[in-house]
Design an enzyme around this catalytic site. Structure first.
Site, mmCIF file in Angstrom:
data_model
loop_
_atom_site.group_PDB
_atom_site.id
_atom_site.type_symbol
_atom_site.label_atom_id
_atom_site.label_comp_id
_atom_site.label_asym_id
_atom_site.label_seq_id
_atom_site.Cartn_x
_atom_site.Cartn_y
_atom_site.Cartn_z
ATOM 1 C CB CYS A 2 -0.954 0.077 1.183
ATOM 2 S SG CYS A 2 -2.119 -1.273 1.262
ATOM 3 N NE ARG A 29 4.631 1.682 -0.050
ATOM 4 C CZ ARG A 29 5.715 1.343 0.622
ATOM 5 N NH1 ARG A 29 6.895 1.574 0.104
ATOM 6 N NH2 ARG A 29 5.623 0.771 1.802
ATOM 7 C CD1 TRP A 76 -0.216 -6.084 -3.312
ATOM 8 C CD2 TRP A 76 -0.472 -6.811 -1.212
ATOM 9 N NE1 TRP A 76 0.143 -7.400 -3.275
ATOM 10 C CE2 TRP A 76 0.006 -7.873 -2.009
ATOM 11 C CE3 TRP A 76 -0.703 -7.042 0.137
ATOM 12 C CZ2 TRP A 76 0.250 -9.139 -1.490
ATOM 13 C CZ3 TRP A 76 -0.461 -8.303 0.657
ATOM 14 C CH2 TRP A 76 0.019 -9.339 -0.159
ATOM 15 C CG ASN A 102 1.779 0.619 4.198
ATOM 16 O OD1 ASN A 102 1.467 -0.537 3.944
ATOM 17 N ND2 ASN A 102 3.022 1.057 4.157
ATOM 18 N N GLY A 103 -0.367 -1.160 6.423
ATOM 19 C CA GLY A 103 0.028 -2.057 7.506
ATOM 20 C C GLY A 103 -1.128 -2.964 7.860
ATOM 21 C CD GLU A 480 16.566 -11.959 -9.538
ATOM 22 O OE1 GLU A 480 16.074 -12.623 -8.610
ATOM 23 O OE2 GLU A 480 16.169 -10.823 -9.829
ATOM 24 C CE LYS A 484 12.980 -10.208 -11.163
ATOM 25 N NZ LYS A 484 13.759 -9.938 -10.006
ATOM 26 C CD GLU A 487 9.330 -10.708 -9.524
ATOM 27 O OE1 GLU A 487 8.717 -10.504 -8.479
ATOM 28 O OE2 GLU A 487 10.526 -10.400 -9.658
ATOM 29 C CG HIS A 503 19.034 -36.779 -8.995
ATOM 30 N ND1 HIS A 503 19.404 -38.093 -8.830
ATOM 31 C CD2 HIS A 503 20.187 -36.095 -9.227
ATOM 32 C CE1 HIS A 503 20.723 -38.206 -8.943
ATOM 33 N NE2 HIS A 503 21.226 -37.003 -9.185
ATOM 34 C CE LYS A 603 11.271 -2.109 -6.236
ATOM 35 N NZ LYS A 603 11.645 -3.368 -6.877
#
Ligand code: M6R
Length: 608
Positions: A2, A29, A76, A102-103, A480, A484, A487, A503, A603
């Site tokens: 948020c 955010r 968010w 936010n939280g 990484e 990418k 996401e 395996h 983010k």
């Protein structure tokens, strides 16, 4: 998660454009709904809806938003799905008080039950909505001032919060409180700001005041007063000037922030190298002296710590582990005053990382962090900080901060090699020269591979699943790269040690299945050839990130990305990841997705 922002201007006039401009800079955010509140003609104006800012803007008239004060929120979702009702700001029953948050308010259900009993009517499923109602309740019941009612509310809530409150009762002020969620103040001659992050107001001012936990702030058109909620005392804190420039928070002609940030890497890496940081020696010495070392991070930052782990093992021959921050519990009983913890974080606000280091600190550990955002929570819980100097990263997918984090790990590693004697003077100088060449290698890597990435993406974009395989140091590069792809392009991508792929994972391979190999000319080179053959024998289409001129490898694979020669293979984890960033970017674009705002992500992950 948020983004929150508040603005106070000199007069009651149009404020819609300013608040939306600021919110747009915070959209990384959260972006499932958006809302604004202002006070005009003694009444609250609330405009909010589900969707991204651009979508909501189509339905509202920005010029109709007037006021001396305004607050805005980009969400968010945590409590309640994305919807108009759950979008912030939230209001009290009398529509006099408006709050953005936010939280997470952990005791919201208990508070909501109490307020329902008192007759309050709720419009949303959010935890946040208890705040305006609780403020209203204190105002009515205890006949206190608005400021006191907000402080009493903050004292009742448990959890994490960055909160901004405006009210028709005091239409020229914004009240804010902070605990474990970021909040900064921006100061300009004509406007005052509060926000979750500096880019919100960077086009207006570089003068910033950082707020700390358990602080309450009253902002008026030309002043701010900070109170320490634990002691009740007023705190004097002067602004400082951030080095970030306004254009750093703009796209600068690129279609997306992510592409801009990939292209910025030669400069951000050069900035890191150019800016001397005295903390580097202290950090290296403390790691050298420690009995146990744990590197701690989440997501992309975790992959960068794998470089740190490998270098510490190599140059100090000390047991050392990279631990995913949310799995800190697994190492908790090993932490004591002889332990060093190295948290690595872009935002410095990742809750998993913060909770872990707070606990480690209580147990006596020394915290030596590598962080991008100056003054962020992780830095405030650290004994020493190495800054990444990567500038603001707005794309949700980390790119330039990953390479900066990895470079920072190298910086620490080289100093450790010197202190421990594992590197003699000549070796140290040779590595330092290589280190300084990294920005130019990354630049050439981008130039050589961008068109190829776009081309390969046209094929990759039709796939649903892929493997990224590597050995040794570059396993993290594969991880990484796969992260990418997952996401931003929403293609299931799994990174695996190439030698381990036989395996089990190989069972998934069928005709034309994408397998991306990371194949630098190091000691893993010979073995990985066998792994490519195994995959191809099952129909896989192989793509390799290889060293320029590696003819044998070129012949084995369908497509190649080429990394220039001329630097120590040890640093390969930095340039080798760059084509994988580009491949994910172009694949996402070809699939029609917005790489800057991937679904379900934020983010800054400030929940546990
Ligand atoms: O701000 P941090 O570096 O602590 O963030 C850690 C992760 O949340 C972050 O790297 C995340 O994995 C990114 N979306 C990766 O692109």
């Amino acid at each position: 998660m948020c983004g929150i922002v508040g603005i106070i201007q000199q007069t009651e006039s149009k404020i819609g454009n300013e608040i939306i401009e600021a919110l747009t800079k915070l959209e990384y955010r959260g972006y499932d709904s958006v809302g604004v509140a202002s006070v005009a003609n003694g009444e609250l104006i609330i405009v909010k809806d589900e969707g991204k800012i651009a979508e909501v803007l189509e339905k509202i008239d920005l010029d109709s938003i007037k006021g001396r004060v305004a607050i805005g929120h980009t969400r968010w979702a945590t409590h309640g799905p994305p919807s108009k009702e759950n979008a912030h700001p939230h209001v009290d029953c009398k529509k006099q008080i408006s709050v953005i948050h936010n939280g997470i308010i952990e005791n919201f259900q208990q508070l909501k039950n109490e307020l329902l009993e008192q007759g309050h009517v709720f419009q949303s499923e959010t935890d946040t909505e208890v705040l305006p109602h609780l403020i209203e309740q204190f105002l009515e019941e205890e006949k206190v001032s608005l400021e006191e009612a907000i402080i009493k509310t903050v004292e009742r809530i448990e959890g994490t919060y960055g909160i901004c409150v405006i009210s028709t009762l005091e239409p020229d002020k914004i009240f804010c409180a902070k605990k474990d969620s970021p909040l900064v103040i921006g100061i300009n001659d004509n406007r005052m700001f509060c926000a979750s992050d500096i880019p919100a107001f960077l086009s207006y001012t570089q003068e910033v005041v950082l707020l700390h936990d358990d602080e309450f702030v009253t902002i008026s058109k030309d002043n701010y007063e900070i109170i320490d909620l634990k002691t009740g005392e007023t705190i004097t804190r002067k602004p400082y000037t951030v080095s970030w420039k306004p254009e750093m928070a703009q796209k600068a002609g690129f279609p997306h922030f992510m592409l801009k940030e990939i292209h910025e890497q030669p400069n951000t890496l050069a900035d890191y190298i150019r800016i001397e940081q005295p903390s580097i020696l202290k950090i290296a010495e403390k790691i050298y002296e420690a009995e146990k070392v744990f590197l701690l991070a989440a997501g992309t930052a975790h992959y960068s710590t794998l470089t740190g782990q490998n270098l510490i093992r190599r140059f100090v021959k000390k047991p050392c582990s990279s631990v995913i921050a949310s799995e800190y519990e697994l190492i908790k009983n090993l932490i004591d005053e002889k332990t060093v913890i190295v948290p690595v974080s872009q935002s410095g606000e990742t809750m998993d990382t913060i909770m872990a280091i707070k606990n480690a600190r209580e147990l006596g550990a020394t915290i030596l962090s590598a962080v991008n955002i100056v003054g962020s929570t992780v830095t405030r819980h650290s004994d020493e900080v190495l800054y990444l100097y990567a500038g603001p990263e707005i794309g949700v997918a980390a790119t330039k901060t990953y390479t900066a984090q990895t470079l920072a790990m190298w910086d620490i590693g080289l100093e450790l090699g010197k202190i421990s004697g594992e590197l003699d003077n000549d070796e140290y100088e040779m590595y330092r020269t290589n280190f300084k060449n990294i920005p130019s290698i990354v630049k050439q890597t981008i130039v050589h591979n961008e068109a190829r990435a776009n081309h390969i993406a046209s094929w990759f974009a039709k796939k649903n699943s892929s493997f990224y395989l590597a050995r040794s140091l570059n396993l993290q590069t594969a991880r990484e790269g796969a992260l990418k792809m997952k996401e931003i392009a929403y293609i299931h991508s799994e990174a695996y040690p190439a030698g381990e792929s036989k395996h089990g994972p190989i069972a998934l391979v069928e005709e034309d299945y994408p397998v991306v190999f990371v194949t630098p000319q190091d000691q893993t080179r010979k073995l990985i050839v066998g792994n490519i053959m195994e995959m191809k024998a099952r129909g896989a289409t192989a793509i390799a990130v290889l060293e320029e001129g590696d003819k044998e490898m070129e012949e084995l694979v369908k497509w190649k990305f080429e990394i220039p020669k001329g630097y120590s293979e040890m640093f390969s984890t930095i340039p080798y990841v760059v084509p994988l960033q580009l491949l994910a970017y172009y694949t996402a674009v070809r699939r029609g997705y917005s790489p800057d705002q991937p679904r379900n992500l934020s983010k800054s992950v400030t929940v546990l």
